[in-house]
Enzyme design. Sequence first.
Site, PDB file in Angstrom:
ATOM      1  N   SER A   7      38.660  49.098  40.131  1.00 43.74           N
ATOM      2  CA  SER A   7      39.872  48.516  40.250  1.00 43.74           C
ATOM      3  C   SER A   7      40.934  49.535  39.865  1.00 43.74           C
ATOM      4  CB  SER A   7      39.602  47.230  39.515  1.00 43.74           C
ATOM      5  OG  SER A   7      41.158  46.712  39.835  1.00 43.74           O
ATOM      6  N   ASP A  70      35.899  40.463  41.714  1.00 46.90           N
ATOM      7  CA  ASP A  70      36.812  39.797  42.687  1.00 46.90           C
ATOM      8  C   ASP A  70      37.038  38.486  42.290  1.00 46.90           C
ATOM      9  OD1 ASP A  70      38.071  40.084  45.347  1.00 46.90           O
ATOM     10  OD2 ASP A  70      36.603  38.509  46.024  1.00 46.90           O
TER      11      ASP A  70
END
Length: 198
Positions: A7, A70
Amino acid sequence: MKIVVASSNIHKIQEIKNFLKSYEIYSLNELIKPFEIIENGKSFKENALIKSSTIFNTLKKDEFIVLSDDSGISVEALNNAPGIYSARYSKEGTDIANNEKIISSLHEKNLSESKAFYTAAIAISSKYGHFCTHGYMHGIITDTPKGNNGFGYDPLFIPQGFNQTLGELDEKIKIQISHRSKALMISKYVFKLLEKIS
């Protein structure tokens, strides 16, 4: 164990580092130049696994485990929108714009609040395979932003059992109750299994 967080979201990376303090954590940009990954899955799980597996295959380093997240919010009165589109719910895709769209969507239905829940899918990719865990946090989404802590929809979300938004609550409380923490807690068992067989 070396874990790479797939990320570029500094808030997510810090939350994960805070929770997994006993592990050697790397952000993605410490190892490779971040690149766009098309998240075309139909669920949080599918998108998380797309990210983790893509980064693992790109790194080509078996000593690393890749962890991706997510997550998003689902609002009952909005047919569980924005769901997997939480980060890009508005055209601008910023926290402020996304919050404003949630508020305007509630107002279109003459509502000031609705039941809602956060979902976090934590995907883990390693040389032993790909795994995914889930965590949830239920509560109420309101039309009045409060607090400067957290990110995303946190200023609008009041967790079940509290009367303050995540934006108002102390970080120590949030890490105990958040959807991401719950998913990471289950992920720790996966890490322990991987440690045993490695």
